[in-house]
Design an enzyme around this catalytic site. Structure first.
Site, PDB file in Angstrom:
ATOM      1  CD  GLU A  74      -3.015  -1.005   0.193  1.00  0.00           C
ATOM      2  OE1 GLU A  74      -3.114   0.058  -0.461  1.00  0.00           O
ATOM      3  OE2 GLU A  74      -3.757  -1.990  -0.010  1.00  0.00           O
ATOM      4  CB  ALA A 139      -6.891  -8.253  -5.663  1.00  0.00           C
ATOM      5  CE1 TYR A 234     -14.040 -12.243 -12.096  1.00  0.00           C
ATOM      6  CE2 TYR A 234     -14.277 -14.624 -11.945  1.00  0.00           C
ATOM      7  CZ  TYR A 234     -13.784 -13.439 -11.442  1.00  0.00           C
ATOM      8  OH  TYR A 234     -13.032 -13.439 -10.292  1.00  0.00           O
TER       9      TYR A 234
END
Length: 396
Positions: A74, A139, A234
């Site tokens: 992050e 992710a 997907y």
């Protein structure tokens, strides 16, 4: 500084530290309200700062009084510039965990790298000895393979032919047609390298080799299947190939870690608003219709409700973990109910810019999207001067 949402496509360029803290508090209160879970006590969460990973860390800590190590990548704050939401989420989690007397430390770095794996192993050895649950919830759109030095990028594409269907711009509510050209083999291969099970397997082998996996430990990764209306882009697209690889990897990990009786599972979860899902054409329209139906039926869940139910009713019941015929845990069971999917299919055909406000829950989708970045929470004064320089006390 006064922090307001600044949008660019499916990304918000700002995050609100107080709002992210309120989000974490709300999730903690939900978990505590549902009672204790006789779960793992020493937990590693890889991808711990948002979504299902954050919910897993919260559920472990405040549902099972677990010590947790979180790994994430992050962006920290700078003067006059906010951090990424995952940074503020993690800062809030650690602060609240420490206030409750819980062990919580974090590592901020590239989880795909050998260096971060070793740093994590060293921290486990120093503080926890061994871990009995490893959550893998990364992710990322890109992955630098530490062994080859090659940077791989994933793509969101169908396989075989051009895909055309409806989608919605959730900022404007405009329902339009979208067409996506099919992937080539290189696209497929790169997406599998980024989003498949190779790195999960590398993590588990590294942890086992270092002797920091407890006997009978569990490891869990998250996946998604979804309905027929989304499958071309997907489950039958490039992401689906990666998820197939991830699911197959669970069996390989279980076999490789027989010596410590560590079992690997993939949990198939419900469609939810995340930064990743917002980027996938068709998915926002599907979710807005799904939300409307599931809320009307009283079976809607967000990340924390999903993971709390997963832990309490699947992983830690004292009985054998139930799986489908492909060995997957199905916590998407309410989403995939026949009555829900039949209604989604009917409303999909009716969905237009004009009809969507009535037949879908675009407001709920948009609200959840803003919540991802700490905006839109009750009890937060968004007009107040807010300190963006929030630090994580235990960051390594």
């Amino acid at each position: 500084m006064i922090i307001e949402p600044r949008m660019r496509g499916f990304i918000c360029l700002t995050a609100h530290p107080k709002g992210c803290e309120q989000s974490v508090k709300n999730q903690i209160e939900y978990v505590k309200s549902k009672g204790t879970i006789d779960g793992a006590k020493k937990v590693l969460v890889i991808g711990a700062s948002t979504g299902f990973g954050l919910a897993s860390r919260i559920t472990s800590a405040f549902g099972s009084n677990a010590s947790t190590i979180g790994v994430f990548f992050e962006k920290p704050p700078m003067e006059g510039k906010t951090a990424s939401p995952g940074w503020y989420n993690s800062a809030a989690f650690e602060k609240l965990a420490h206030e409750s007397g819980l062990y919580a430390k974090s590592i901020n770095g590239d989880a795909f790298s050998n260096e971060v794996k070793q740093q994590t192993i060293d921290l486990i050895k120093a503080d926890l000895g061994k871990v009995d649950l490893v959550i893998y919830s990364l992710a990322s759109p890109v992955r630098l393979n530490p062994n080859t030095g090659i940077l791989h990028r994933s793509v969101l594409k169908p396989i075989g032919s051009t895909f055309s269907n409806k989608t919605v711009d959730f900022h404007t509510g405009n329902v339009t047609e979208v067409s996506i050209e099919p992937a080539n083999q290189e696209d497929i291969d790169n997406t599998v390298v980024v989003m498949g099970g190779e790195d999960w397997q590398m993590w588990m082998n590294a942890l086992n080799k270092a002797g920091v996996l407890a006997n009978d430990a569990l490891t869990l990764a998250y996946s998604y299947i979804g309905p027929e209306v989304t499958e071309a882009v997907y489950r039958k697209g490039t992401i689906g190939r990666a998820k197939d690889h991830l699911e197959a990897t669970a069996f390989e990990i279980t076999k490789e870690l027989e010596s410590v009786n560590c079992k690997a599972y993939v949990s198939v979860n419900k469609a939810l608003v995340t930064q990743a899902s917002s980027a996938i054409p068709v998915i926002p329209l599907y979710i807005s219709l799904l939300y409307k139906i599931m809320k009307e039926k009283g079976i809607h869940e967000g990340c924390i409700e999903q993971i709390q139910r997963l832990f309490k009713e699947r992983l830690y019941t004292g009985n054998e973990i139930p799986t489908d015929d492909k060995g997957r845990i199905r916590i998407d069971d309410w989403e995939m109910r026949d009555d829900v999917q039949e209604k989604v299919a009917k409303l999909w055909n009716e969905a237009t810019t004009e009809s969507l406000p009535n037949i879908g829950d675009l407001n709920g989708y948009t609200s959840d999207f803003h919540n991802l970045f700490g905006f839109g929470f009750d009890g937060v004064n968004y007009q107040a001067d807010t300190n963006e320089m929030v630090l994580i006390s235990s960051i390594s």
